[in-house]
Design a protein around this motif. Structure first.
Motif, short mmCIF file in Angstrom:
data_model
loop_
_atom_site.label_atom_id
_atom_site.label_comp_id
_atom_site.label_asym_id
_atom_site.label_seq_id
_atom_site.Cartn_x
_atom_site.Cartn_y
_atom_site.Cartn_z
N LYS A 1 0.80 -1.15 0.04
CA LYS A 1 -0.05 -0.15 -0.03
C LYS A 1 0.88 1.23 0.16
O LYS A 1 1.86 1.36 1.03
CB LYS A 1 -0.84 0.02 1.01
CG LYS A 1 -1.83 1.31 1.39
CD LYS A 1 -2.59 1.08 2.62
CE LYS A 1 -3.40 2.63 2.47
NZ LYS A 1 -4.44 2.41 3.82
N GLU B 1 1.30 5.44 0.00
CA GLU B 1 0.38 6.92 0.44
C GLU B 1 1.49 7.93 0.17
O GLU B 1 2.66 7.80 0.65
CB GLU B 1 0.22 6.74 1.87
CG GLU B 1 -0.84 5.60 2.39
CD GLU B 1 -0.86 5.73 4.00
OE1 GLU B 1 -1.82 6.45 4.43
OE2 GLU B 1 -0.17 5.02 4.71
N TRP B 2 0.86 9.15 -0.42
CA TRP B 2 1.48 10.17 -0.42
C TRP B 2 1.23 11.08 0.35
O TRP B 2 -0.04 11.54 0.39
CB TRP B 2 1.43 10.74 -2.03
CG TRP B 2 1.94 12.21 -2.12
CD1 TRP B 2 1.34 13.07 -2.42
CD2 TRP B 2 3.38 12.43 -2.12
NE1 TRP B 2 1.86 14.22 -2.42
CE2 TRP B 2 3.27 13.93 -2.60
CE3 TRP B 2 4.51 11.89 -2.09
CZ2 TRP B 2 4.69 14.76 -2.49
CZ3 TRP B 2 5.86 12.61 -2.10
CH2 TRP B 2 5.71 13.83 -2.47
N ARG C 1 4.77 6.80 2.03
CA ARG C 1 4.88 5.98 2.86
C ARG C 1 4.14 4.43 2.29
O ARG C 1 3.39 4.55 1.28
CB ARG C 1 3.79 6.11 4.03
CG ARG C 1 4.03 7.26 5.09
CD ARG C 1 3.20 7.35 6.04
NE ARG C 1 3.45 8.67 6.95
CZ ARG C 1 2.52 9.12 7.81
NH1 ARG C 1 1.47 8.81 8.00
NH2 ARG C 1 2.86 10.21 8.46
#
Length: 271
Positions: free
Chosen positions: A216, A218-219, A227
């Motif tokens: 997964k 994430e920005w 992340r």
């Protein structure tokens, strides 16, 4: 002058036309090249809004309008309150050369939020690009005649140090390294994307590798961080794409990594 106030990672609301103004008085005007510093203030109130501050400055103080050019709320929202050319009243005899930025809060008893500090850093960076003459960032109490005033009531030495680190991080994220292309395989199959070698470290495209491994991504816009599976990486952002060290990326994805030096291939396994 209409300036671009689109600031990456920040929310900017232009309220210049809606704030209370004096019926007859108007602030004087200056050239942008007259601006030499950003003056940091706190509102000295536990809460507040540009409308409330403008109302007080106009109706109680009898000023032409709100004292500040920008007000930064606790959630990081930036309110654009005065034209930058306006010589508003906020640092006395230094008004002509200073641009006022107010963070909402009473920092004698509170602390600025991380969102406020981040927004202030982004705002100052943006303004310094558009106004090269604005080289200094000073607290209200650092201007002549205001040593007695506890404003902005947070340590300016630390604020400037943190701002310098923010600028360096922004530079590091867009700096293009010397690249030696490397291929990537996942469980024996070659991926259609490639990475590169930088100072002996294999850097891999985060999203492509994470997607192939079922991770997964994430920005985090506010901090310009990536992340993977909830963990931060020491990434480099190049032309809008994030790259991270192969071993670090493999560790957060729970896969194995092997370096094939003769063929310049990063071999990933474990999906």
């Amino acid at each position: 002058m209409n300036m671009n106030m689109t600031i990456p990672g920040a929310v900017v609301k232009d309220v210049r036309a809606s704030l209370p103004r004096h019926k007859t008085l108007k602030y004087g005007r200056r050239k942008l090249t007259d601006i030499r510093s950003a003056a940091m203030h706190h509102s000295a109130t536990k809460s507040g809004s540009p409308e409330a501050f403008a109302g007080y400055h106009v109706n109680t103080n009898g000023w032409p309008g709100i004292a500040y050019h920008f007000v930064v709320q606790k959630d990081g929202t930036i309110y654009w309150c005065n034209d930058l050319e306006a010589i508003s009243y906020h640092v006395g005899n230094s008004n002509r050369h200073a641009l006022g930025i107010c963070l909402v809060g009473d920092f004698r008893t509170q602390k600025p939020t991380l969102a406020q500090l981040d927004a202030a850093h982004r705002l100052i960076q943006h303004l310094q690009v558009q106004i090269p003459s604005m080289k200094q960032v000073l607290g209200h109490q650092e201007y002549p005649g205001y040593a007695w005033k506890d404003c902005p009531a947070f340590p300016m030495i630390k604020f400037r140090s943190d701002y310098s680190q923010f600028l360096q991080k922004a530079v590091d994220k867009v700096k293009t390294p010397i690249q030696v292309p490397v291929a990537i395989s996942m469980n024996g199959s070659m991926l259609s994307v490639s990475g590169f070698l930088q100072e002996g470290v294999s850097m891999l495209p985060v999203r492509a590798v994470a997607n192939a491994a079922g991770g997964k991504v994430e920005w985090i816009e506010q901090t310009m961080d990536v992340r993977v599976n909830g963990k931060d990486l020491n990434e480099k952002v190049i032309s809008g794409s994030a790259y991270a060290p192969a071993r670090e990326l493999a560790a957060v994805l729970g896969i194995q990594v092997e370096w094939d030096d003769p063929n310049k291939i990063v071999k990933l396994r474990g999906v």
